[in-house]
Enzyme design. Sequence first.
Site, PDB file in Angstrom:
ATOM      1  CB  CYS B  80      42.590  45.969  29.694  1.00 27.10           C
ATOM      2  SG  CYS B  80      42.560  44.234  29.172  1.00 27.10           S
ATOM      3  CG  HIS B 181      46.326  44.938  32.532  1.00 28.59           C
ATOM      4  ND1 HIS B 181      45.234  45.348  33.263  1.00 28.59           N
ATOM      5  CD2 HIS B 181      45.865  44.000  31.674  1.00 28.59           C
ATOM      6  CE1 HIS B 181      44.163  44.688  32.859  1.00 28.59           C
ATOM      7  NE2 HIS B 181      44.516  43.863  31.901  1.00 28.59           N
ATOM      8  CD  GLU B 183      46.746  47.664  35.629  1.00 25.17           C
ATOM      9  OE1 GLU B 183      47.078  48.433  34.712  1.00 25.17           O
ATOM     10  OE2 GLU B 183      45.773  46.878  35.552  1.00 25.17           O
TER      11      GLU B 183
END
Lengths: 261, 201
Positions: B80, B181, B183
């Site tokens: 990011c 992202h 994750e």
Amino acid sequence: MAARRIIPCLDVRDGVVVKGVRFRDHRIVGDILELAERYCQACADELVFYDITASPEGRTVDRSWVNRVAAVLDIPFCVAGGIRSVADAEDVLKKGADKISVNDPALADHGLIDTLAKRFGSQCVVLGVDSLETDDGYRVYRNTGDPEKTMAAERETGAWIREAQDRGAGEVVLNCMNQDGVRRGYDIAQLRQIRAVTGVPLIASGGAGNARHFADVFTEAGADGALAASVFHSGEIEIGVLKSYLAEREIDVRQCSPEQS
Amino acid sequence: MAGTNVAIVDGGGANIASLEYALQRLGARGQLTTDANVIRNASHVILPGVGAAAPAMARLTDAALADVVRDLEQPVLGVCLGMQLLAAHSDEDDTACIGVFDAAAGRLAGGPENPVPNMGWCRIQRTGAHSLLDGIEDGSWFYFVHSYALPPGADTIATADHGEPFSAVIARNNFHAVQFHPERSSQSGSKLLANFLAMTA
């Protein structure tokens, strides 16, 4: 643009998830981790956890569950309720939440939005708005989790959202109170009006009862996401089925591969 | 993931926990650190980042980490804002960045159909083969939250679209960066992180 988002909202009270069939009558439906994982596997695009008692009772919430949710979820989630300060927001974000949503505290202190946006970035800061249609147009309401304390905030909804956006709110969740819990569909007229004055993502809340309501809020109101609780918690709408329905109507939604669901 | 020790460069952002948890789910451990030696000795380095470019670069520079990151030879992944920090420049407050990638982050134009920030799930289009994208099909969904982005360029290996195409994944030598992202990107994100952890210096 990004896909239209389907967002189950889990109302949390005393560490358990309650179901808001109607605003003034909650029932427990399951523990947080069980529901979070269930929605993740079911292809929810993100989750909102709303501590519905935190704001009216004016107490600090036990947020240990945020850590546990962050450990199991691999989709984004937002925590709403009880976030009154930078310290509250930092606590929630450090525990692994992706976004924090502020409602009443931002009405009490407009500068809170600026402070949060500068410290954490606008992308973390969601403005929650409870709006009711009145004879004077759409009005913002406060403390809507507690029937005895609900009151008008003396703000016109569109003006408040524009101000909050200028102050740095990165997303708006508009809860249309006339529709909430009655499942007659999202408040398309209000959402369309607010969409026109909002440059950041707009999430519709309140009124979802069937799949067509979701299609309408995307195609007619231009919402970026649709939030709902009871229709998902009860199992009446299965998210995978809903997304297939929306995709058939050429609404862009994230589809999950079979091994994911 | 034996022998894997991941340094997560602590740039002061608050929401790093989700990245640590994602590594845990893959059986790896991430250590949040500002210690240059820990970063240099890690098998893999992740540069996350949320918030604005200028304060994030200031924190890295104050901790003397910008040069440390630039000189790393093990696999590095910017995430990011971390992707934008690895570029040469960001238009956000006219910020000079680390400069691993010869690119500059500009603000998303946006428009009625494309609110800014771009917040949500977007498909990526692969534009080049790369081990970071092994097993990730063209059109896979990833979760994005950003107002700035790098335009497609020579190092771009996947793009996404927000009214205009932008770089979703870039790679040059041992440096990699993603605008989304991983994750928080479900199975696709997990696969990408696993691919990154499988890389060797």
